[in-house]
Design an enzyme around this catalytic site. Structure first.
Site, PDB file in Angstrom:
ATOM      1  N   ARG A 229       0.805  -1.226   0.000  1.00 39.61           N
ATOM      2  CA  ARG A 229       0.000   0.000   0.000  1.00 39.61           C
ATOM      3  C   ARG A 229       0.837   1.275   0.000  1.00 39.61           C
ATOM      4  O   ARG A 229       0.308   2.372  -0.020  1.00 39.61           O
ATOM      5  CB  ARG A 229      -0.977  -0.013   1.170  1.00 39.61           C
ATOM      6  CG  ARG A 229      -0.329   0.042   2.514  1.00 39.61           C
ATOM      7  CD  ARG A 229      -1.317  -0.371   3.580  1.00 39.61           C
ATOM      8  NE  ARG A 229      -0.602  -1.073   4.614  1.00 39.61           N
ATOM      9  CZ  ARG A 229      -0.411  -0.587   5.837  1.00 39.61           C
ATOM     10  NH1 ARG A 229      -0.923   0.561   6.184  1.00 39.61           N
ATOM     11  NH2 ARG A 229       0.282  -1.271   6.720  1.00 39.61           N
TER      12      ARG A 229
ATOM     13  N   ASP B 297      -4.185  -0.545  -2.306  1.00 40.45           N
ATOM     14  CA  ASP B 297      -4.722  -0.705  -0.968  1.00 40.45           C
ATOM     15  C   ASP B 297      -5.602  -1.956  -1.035  1.00 40.45           C
ATOM     16  O   ASP B 297      -6.643  -1.963  -1.691  1.00 40.45           O
ATOM     17  CB  ASP B 297      -5.544   0.541  -0.596  1.00 40.45           C
ATOM     18  CG  ASP B 297      -6.214   0.378   0.761  1.00 40.45           C
ATOM     19  OD1 ASP B 297      -6.258  -0.757   1.290  1.00 40.45           O
ATOM     20  OD2 ASP B 297      -6.701   1.392   1.294  1.00 40.45           O
TER      21      ASP B 297
ATOM     22  N   HIS C 243       6.103 -23.910   6.213  1.00 34.89           N
ATOM     23  CA  HIS C 243       7.472 -23.875   5.670  1.00 34.89           C
ATOM     24  C   HIS C 243       8.313 -25.073   6.126  1.00 34.89           C
ATOM     25  O   HIS C 243       9.328 -25.388   5.520  1.00 34.89           O
ATOM     26  CB  HIS C 243       8.162 -22.532   5.939  1.00 34.89           C
ATOM     27  CG  HIS C 243       8.665 -22.340   7.329  1.00 34.89           C
ATOM     28  ND1 HIS C 243       7.864 -21.926   8.362  1.00 34.89           N
ATOM     29  CD2 HIS C 243       9.899 -22.494   7.874  1.00 34.89           C
ATOM     30  CE1 HIS C 243       8.581 -21.819   9.469  1.00 34.89           C
ATOM     31  NE2 HIS C 243       9.825 -22.173   9.203  1.00 34.89           N
TER      32      HIS C 243
ATOM     33  N   LYS D 257      11.525 -28.009   4.251  1.00 27.74           N
ATOM     34  CA  LYS D 257      12.867 -28.250   4.794  1.00 27.74           C
ATOM     35  C   LYS D 257      13.398 -29.593   4.291  1.00 27.74           C
ATOM     36  O   LYS D 257      12.689 -30.590   4.321  1.00 27.74           O
ATOM     37  CB  LYS D 257      12.853 -28.231   6.329  1.00 27.74           C
ATOM     38  CG  LYS D 257      12.621 -26.836   6.914  1.00 27.74           C
ATOM     39  CD  LYS D 257      12.766 -26.858   8.422  1.00 27.74           C
ATOM     40  CE  LYS D 257      12.258 -25.580   9.061  1.00 27.74           C
ATOM     41  NZ  LYS D 257      13.260 -24.538   9.224  1.00 27.74           N
TER      42      LYS D 257
ATOM     43  N   GLU E  77      13.322 -23.420  20.299  1.00 23.89           N
ATOM     44  CA  GLU E  77      13.760 -22.183  19.644  1.00 23.89           C
ATOM     45  C   GLU E  77      14.516 -21.328  20.642  1.00 23.89           C
ATOM     46  O   GLU E  77      14.134 -21.260  21.814  1.00 23.89           O
ATOM     47  CB  GLU E  77      12.554 -21.378  19.181  1.00 23.89           C
ATOM     48  CG  GLU E  77      11.672 -22.086  18.193  1.00 23.89           C
ATOM     49  CD  GLU E  77      10.608 -21.115  17.706  1.00 23.89           C
ATOM     50  OE1 GLU E  77      10.910 -20.359  16.779  1.00 23.89           O
ATOM     51  OE2 GLU E  77       9.511 -21.106  18.274  1.00 23.89           O
TER      52      GLU E  77
ATOM     53  N   HIS F 136       3.687 -26.957  12.501  1.00 24.15           N
ATOM     54  CA  HIS F 136       4.993 -27.574  12.261  1.00 24.15           C
ATOM     55  C   HIS F 136       5.145 -28.932  12.966  1.00 24.15           C
ATOM     56  O   HIS F 136       5.581 -29.909  12.369  1.00 24.15           O
ATOM     57  CB  HIS F 136       6.119 -26.644  12.704  1.00 24.15           C
ATOM     58  CG  HIS F 136       6.021 -25.259  12.118  1.00 24.15           C
ATOM     59  ND1 HIS F 136       5.568 -25.023  10.841  1.00 24.15           N
ATOM     60  CD2 HIS F 136       6.319 -24.042  12.634  1.00 24.15           C
ATOM     61  CE1 HIS F 136       5.602 -23.713  10.595  1.00 24.15           C
ATOM     62  NE2 HIS F 136       6.045 -23.105  11.669  1.00 24.15           N
TER      63      HIS F 136
ATOM     64  N   LYS G 262       9.740 -21.207  23.113  1.00 22.61           N
ATOM     65  CA  LYS G 262      10.622 -20.079  22.800  1.00 22.61           C
ATOM     66  C   LYS G 262      11.585 -19.932  23.980  1.00 22.61           C
ATOM     67  O   LYS G 262      11.263 -20.321  25.105  1.00 22.61           O
ATOM     68  CB  LYS G 262       9.821 -18.782  22.660  1.00 22.61           C
ATOM     69  CG  LYS G 262       8.687 -18.874  21.629  1.00 22.61           C
ATOM     70  CD  LYS G 262       9.012 -18.125  20.356  1.00 22.61           C
ATOM     71  CE  LYS G 262       7.865 -18.081  19.381  1.00 22.61           C
ATOM     72  NZ  LYS G 262       7.844 -19.144  18.394  1.00 22.61           N
TER      73      LYS G 262
HETATM   74  C1  BG6 Z   1       7.030 -19.718  12.408  1.00 24.01           C
HETATM   75  C2  BG6 Z   1       6.514 -19.216  13.737  1.00 24.01           C
HETATM   76  O1  BG6 Z   1       6.025 -20.386  11.703  1.00 24.01           O
HETATM   77  O2  BG6 Z   1       8.109 -20.612  12.623  1.00 24.01           O
HETATM   78  C3  BG6 Z   1       7.619 -18.552  14.529  1.00 24.01           C
HETATM   79  O3  BG6 Z   1       5.454 -18.285  13.516  1.00 24.01           O
HETATM   80  C4  BG6 Z   1       8.788 -19.499  14.661  1.00 24.01           C
HETATM   81  O4  BG6 Z   1       7.143 -18.153  15.804  1.00 24.01           O
HETATM   82  C5  BG6 Z   1       9.219 -20.033  13.299  1.00 24.01           C
HETATM   83  O5  BG6 Z   1       9.858 -18.802  15.304  1.00 24.01           O
HETATM   84  C6  BG6 Z   1      10.282 -21.118  13.436  1.00 24.01           C
HETATM   85  O6  BG6 Z   1      10.760 -21.460  12.159  1.00 24.01           O
HETATM   86  P1  BG6 Z   1      12.210 -22.106  11.960  1.00 24.01           P
HETATM   87  O7  BG6 Z   1      12.279 -22.403  10.506  1.00 24.01           O
HETATM   88  O8  BG6 Z   1      13.180 -21.069  12.424  1.00 24.01           O
HETATM   89  O9  BG6 Z   1      12.243 -23.323  12.825  1.00 24.01           O
END
Ligand code: BG6
EC number: 1.1.1.49
Length: 489
Positions: free
Chosen positions: A50, A92, A177, A181, A215, A239, A339
């Protein structure tokens, strides 16, 4: 997963092109694909956001992202090719009339329109309606959606319904994602290309499985999103459940998307529901307090920037999962993710059963079980822990525990390693849905996670504190100790 045949070029439109996901991940991954000559020559990258940009402004943004986040030198020749593909439109996204600007740049006859929604999910519906109104979609067009797709089953369904008004299910690519991997995909190879892991892969030989996604990062300026979400919905719903389905699904008939999706759904359907009656025994919620990460003092969750001091959102979750089917009856799968854990570590540990009788009592009063350890990140590899005889004569047989150790970075040092996004963007451009989530799969995962969230609310379960830099609350140790087991450390 298609081979390297020739593919139709795309108009890849990134919505939210100036945002975090685009500038940190997508533009970097596209550059790496460009470098490997995996993008069709006629493909174009159209950024939408935007904000007004001067002429060539998007190219400058891309260059800056590469300078900040690409861990290699930008090659001139690659950059020339890459930047020549870029265009930018200021739209927008809430204004449906503005989408008609796309008509001037999209060429649906010679290129496939791939819409990558790198924006907050409340905009998904608008974007679909705007595209529909602009009449630029064809049967070939696709939409790629990032998580979070909603916050529970209900909101997930609402988004899916809105998208389904404009796109057919086979045009929708939902990203997790982790499925891009390398090491997650290697789980398919490990399980279905090696006979030693076929007949042994069930309740007869496996005692239990642990999946850890630890993490180091904290909230990283994402307080507003994270506090509404929590670790259960941010990490475990997607995940960890994806890793779990890969590790426990039945062998698919082929690598075709439908075969894989339907096996994954069967696992998700067989997850034993968690209710207010058992939630206290099988789950642990945690929230980090101030602590030390690699010697540096870090604040607690409720002391992060922008934090609500009273927040009861969890930054850690551990769950004992039972899969009620023939293969996994009596084999608990323990999941944990948090975390501000001691270090970044994503791994699966498969504990095999102990042997029924021990003839090596001089060495071990009880023989330790074999373990298969699959390191998903950061040090990718596979290890098997086994017992061997220590060389020597004259005494009784002495055993020692050793590791068969396969490090991917060593073994495949000449193969290029791609990140999750590179693979998934490529597959979306090529139109292969195998590594994306089907609607049914994601809804099933939400239904199960909602049951936990619900049970926590009913029982008013507040998160237990743990120090930043540890492996979570003591209750997480107790979760396994109750079953006579311990986390792999
Ligand atoms: C994301 C989460 O999908 O994955 C994040 O929203 C997280 O909170 C991240 O930190 C971790 O991804 P990776 O690839 O670093 O393990």
């Amino acid at each position: 997963m298609k081979s390297n045949q020739k593919f139709k070029p795309c108009d890849l439109v990134i919505y939210g092109a100036l945002g975090d996901l685009s500038t940190r991940k997508l533009l970097i991954s596209l550059y790496r694909l460009e470098k490997s000559e995996l993008i069709e020559p006629e493909t174009r990258i159209i950024g939408i956001d935007r904000h007004a940009l001067e002429e060539g402004g998007f190219v400058k943004v891309a260059r800056k992202s590469l300078q900040s986040y690409l861990n290699e030198t930008i090659e001139d020749e690659v950059w020339q090719r890459y930047s020549a593909r870029m265009q930018y439109l200021m739209i927008d996204l809430t204004q449906l009339d503005q989408y008609k600007q796309l008509n001037a740049v999209i060429d649906s006859k010679s290129r496939v329109l791939v819409n990558y929604l790198a924006v907050a999910p409340f905009l998904f519906k608008n974007i679909c309606q705007g595209l529909d109104k602009a009449k630029i979609l064809t049967r070939e067009s696709r939409v790629v959606m990032e998580k979070p797709i909603g916050n529970d089953l209900k909101s997930n369904r609402e988004i899916n319904d809105a998208v389904a008004e404009v796109f057919n299910e086979d045009q929708v690519f939902r990203i997790d994602h982790y499925l891009g991997k390398e090491t997650v995909l290697n789980l398919l190879a490990l399980r279905f290309a090696n006979s030693i892991f076929t007949t042994n892969w069930n309740h007869n030989t496996i005692d239990h499985i642990q999946i850890t996604v630890g993490e180091e990062v904290g909230i990283e300026g994402r307080w507003e999103y994270f506090d509404k979400t929590g670790q259960l919905r941010d990490m475990l719903q997607n995940h960890l459940l994806q890793i779990l389905t890969f590790i426990t699904m039945e062998p698919p008939a082929s690598l075709e998307a439908e075969s894989i999706h339907s096996e994954k759904i069967k696992v998700l359907k067989a997850l034993r529901p968690i209710t207010a009656d058992n939630v206290e025994e099988v789950t642990v919620r945690g929230q980090y307090t101030a602590g030390y990460m690699k010697g540096q003092a870090v604040p607690g969750y409720t002391e992060e920037e922008g934090a609500d001091k009273e927040s009861t959102t969890e930054s850690f979750v551990a769950v004992r999962v039972d899969i009620d089917n023939w293969r996994w009856a009596g084999v608990p799968i323990y999941l944990r993710t948090g975390k501000r854990m001691q270090n970044k570590r994503t791994e699966i540990v498969v504990y095999f059963k102990r042997l029924p009788h021990n003839i090596f009592k001089d060495s071990y009063r009880e023989l330790p079980p074999n373990k298969l350890i699959i390191h998903l990140q950061p040090k990718e590899g596979v290890e098997i822990e086994m017992l061997n005889k220590v060389p020597g004569i004259g005494g009784s047989i002495t055993l020692q525990q050793n590791k068969l150790d396969l490090s991917f970075s060593e073994t495949f040092k000449n193969s290029p390693f791609f990140g999750g996004y590179e693979r998934l963007i490529l597959e979306a451009m090529r139109g292969d849905p195998t590594l994306f989530l089907s609607r049914q799969e994601i809804e099933q995962a939400w239904a199960w996670v909602d049951s936990i969230q619900d049970a926590w609310a009913r029982r008013k379960i507040a998160p237990k504190p743990y120090s930043a830099g540890s492996w979570g609350p003591v209750a997480s140790v107790a979760l396994l100790a109750r079953d006579g087991r311990a986390w792999e450390e």
